[in-house]
Design a protein around this motif. Structure first.
Motif, PDB file in Angstrom:
ATOM      1  N   GLU A 154      -0.265  14.288   3.740  1.00 12.13           N
ATOM      2  CA  GLU A 154      -0.487  13.369   2.628  1.00 12.13           C
ATOM      3  C   GLU A 154       0.408  12.141   2.737  1.00 12.13           C
ATOM      4  O   GLU A 154      -0.030  11.020   2.472  1.00 12.13           O
ATOM      5  N   SER A 155       1.654  12.321   3.147  1.00  9.84           N
ATOM      6  CA  SER A 155       2.550  11.172   3.277  1.00  9.84           C
ATOM      7  C   SER A 155       2.096  10.254   4.408  1.00  9.84           C
ATOM      8  O   SER A 155       2.190   9.028   4.298  1.00  9.84           O
ATOM      9  N   GLN A 156       1.616  10.825   5.493  1.00  5.46           N
ATOM     10  CA  GLN A 156       1.099  10.006   6.586  1.00  5.46           C
ATOM     11  C   GLN A 156      -0.168   9.266   6.162  1.00  5.46           C
ATOM     12  O   GLN A 156      -0.387   8.122   6.562  1.00  5.46           O
ATOM     13  N   LEU A 157      -0.988   9.900   5.340  1.00  5.20           N
ATOM     14  CA  LEU A 157      -2.205   9.263   4.861  1.00  5.20           C
ATOM     15  C   LEU A 157      -1.886   8.067   3.972  1.00  5.20           C
ATOM     16  O   LEU A 157      -2.546   7.020   4.046  1.00  5.20           O
ATOM     17  N   VAL A 158      -0.862   8.193   3.149  1.00  3.05           N
ATOM     18  CA  VAL A 158      -0.447   7.075   2.298  1.00  3.05           C
ATOM     19  C   VAL A 158      -0.012   5.893   3.160  1.00  3.05           C
ATOM     20  O   VAL A 158      -0.387   4.741   2.901  1.00  3.05           O
ATOM     21  N   ALA A 159       0.758   6.175   4.205  1.00  2.54           N
ATOM     22  CA  ALA A 159       1.207   5.100   5.104  1.00  2.54           C
ATOM     23  C   ALA A 159       0.010   4.439   5.787  1.00  2.54           C
ATOM     24  O   ALA A 159      -0.042   3.205   5.918  1.00  2.54           O
ATOM     25  N   LEU A 160      -0.965   5.229   6.212  1.00  2.00           N
ATOM     26  CA  LEU A 160      -2.153   4.663   6.856  1.00  2.00           C
ATOM     27  C   LEU A 160      -2.958   3.795   5.895  1.00  2.00           C
ATOM     28  O   LEU A 160      -3.499   2.752   6.293  1.00  2.00           O
ATOM     29  N   LYS A 161      -3.044   4.202   4.641  1.00  2.00           N
ATOM     30  CA  LYS A 161      -3.761   3.398   3.647  1.00  2.00           C
ATOM     31  C   LYS A 161      -3.085   2.044   3.460  1.00  2.00           C
ATOM     32  O   LYS A 161      -3.751   1.008   3.379  1.00  2.00           O
ATOM     33  N   TRP A 162      -1.762   2.040   3.372  1.00  2.00           N
ATOM     34  CA  TRP A 162      -1.036   0.778   3.210  1.00  2.00           C
ATOM     35  C   TRP A 162      -1.216  -0.114   4.427  1.00  2.00           C
ATOM     36  O   TRP A 162      -1.404  -1.329   4.312  1.00  2.00           O
ATOM     37  N   MET A 163      -1.133   0.456   5.617  1.00  2.66           N
ATOM     38  CA  MET A 163      -1.296  -0.347   6.832  1.00  2.66           C
ATOM     39  C   MET A 163      -2.703  -0.920   6.918  1.00  2.66           C
ATOM     40  O   MET A 163      -2.885  -2.080   7.314  1.00  2.66           O
ATOM     41  N   THR A 164      -3.706  -0.145   6.553  1.00  2.00           N
ATOM     42  CA  THR A 164      -5.085  -0.632   6.574  1.00  2.00           C
ATOM     43  C   THR A 164      -5.277  -1.754   5.564  1.00  2.00           C
ATOM     44  O   THR A 164      -5.910  -2.775   5.856  1.00  2.00           O
ATOM     45  N   GLY A 165      -4.725  -1.571   4.374  1.00  2.00           N
ATOM     46  CA  GLY A 165      -4.817  -2.625   3.355  1.00  2.00           C
ATOM     47  C   GLY A 165      -4.151  -3.910   3.794  1.00  2.00           C
ATOM     48  O   GLY A 165      -4.682  -5.007   3.582  1.00  2.00           O
ATOM     49  N   PHE A 166      -2.993  -3.785   4.410  1.00  2.00           N
ATOM     50  CA  PHE A 166      -2.297  -4.973   4.908  1.00  2.00           C
ATOM     51  C   PHE A 166      -3.101  -5.664   5.999  1.00  2.00           C
ATOM     52  O   PHE A 166      -3.214  -6.900   6.023  1.00  2.00           O
ATOM     53  N   ALA A 167      -3.690  -4.897   6.903  1.00  2.00           N
ATOM     54  CA  ALA A 167      -4.484  -5.471   7.987  1.00  2.00           C
ATOM     55  C   ALA A 167      -5.716  -6.187   7.435  1.00  2.00           C
ATOM     56  O   ALA A 167      -6.068  -7.285   7.902  1.00  2.00           O
ATOM     57  N   ILE A 168      -6.362  -5.597   6.448  1.00  2.00           N
ATOM     58  CA  ILE A 168      -7.538  -6.241   5.844  1.00  2.00           C
ATOM     59  C   ILE A 168      -7.134  -7.534   5.140  1.00  2.00           C
ATOM     60  O   ILE A 168      -7.811  -8.562   5.266  1.00  2.00           O
ATOM     61  N   ALA A 169      -6.030  -7.497   4.392  1.00  3.12           N
ATOM     62  CA  ALA A 169      -5.566  -8.703   3.701  1.00  3.12           C
ATOM     63  C   ALA A 169      -5.210  -9.801   4.697  1.00  3.12           C
ATOM     64  O   ALA A 169      -5.518 -10.985   4.476  1.00  3.12           O
ATOM     65  N   LEU A 170      -4.589  -9.435   5.800  1.00  5.88           N
ATOM     66  CA  LEU A 170      -4.244 -10.419   6.826  1.00  5.88           C
ATOM     67  C   LEU A 170      -5.504 -11.012   7.458  1.00  5.88           C
ATOM     68  O   LEU A 170      -5.589 -12.233   7.674  1.00  5.88           O
ATOM     69  N   ASP A 171      -6.504 -10.188   7.720  1.00  5.30           N
ATOM     70  CA  ASP A 171      -7.769 -10.678   8.274  1.00  5.30           C
ATOM     71  C   ASP A 171      -8.456 -11.648   7.314  1.00  5.30           C
ATOM     72  O   ASP A 171      -8.968 -12.692   7.728  1.00  5.30           O
ATOM     73  N   VAL A 172      -8.459 -11.298   6.035  1.00  5.58           N
ATOM     74  CA  VAL A 172      -9.079 -12.181   5.038  1.00  5.58           C
ATOM     75  C   VAL A 172      -8.326 -13.498   4.973  1.00  5.58           C
ATOM     76  O   VAL A 172      -8.939 -14.582   4.902  1.00  5.58           O
TER      77      VAL A 172
END
Length: 69
Positions: free
Chosen positions: A42-60
């Motif tokens: 679960e802790s690793q999943l939270v980190a992956l969600k944050w990294m994905t969100g950051f990557a999407i925001a950077l792409d936008v």
């Protein structure tokens, strides 16, 4: 308690109270081991969600900058 382990201890000739305690101990160990693994996942999943969100925001942001200028 895991009834199969309890039955196996009884069939092996262990006293009923010791068989019950051993089966409960095995069940508790098994649950605590899996609980730790689930918390780690679960802790690793939270980190992956944050990294994905950051990557999407950077792409936008990059695409917005590209098309606005």
């Amino acid at each position: 308690m895991i009834s199969e382990i309890y039955d196996a201890f009884l069939a092996a000739g262990a006293p009923e109270d010791k068989a019950r305690k051993a089966a409960e101990t095995v069940a508790d160990w098994r649950l605590s081991r899996f609980d730790g693994a689930i918390l780690q996942i679960e802790s690793q999943l939270v980190a992956l969600k944050w990294m994905t969100g950051f990557a999407i925001a950077l792409d936008v942001a990059i695409l917005t900058r590209l098309f606005v200028h």
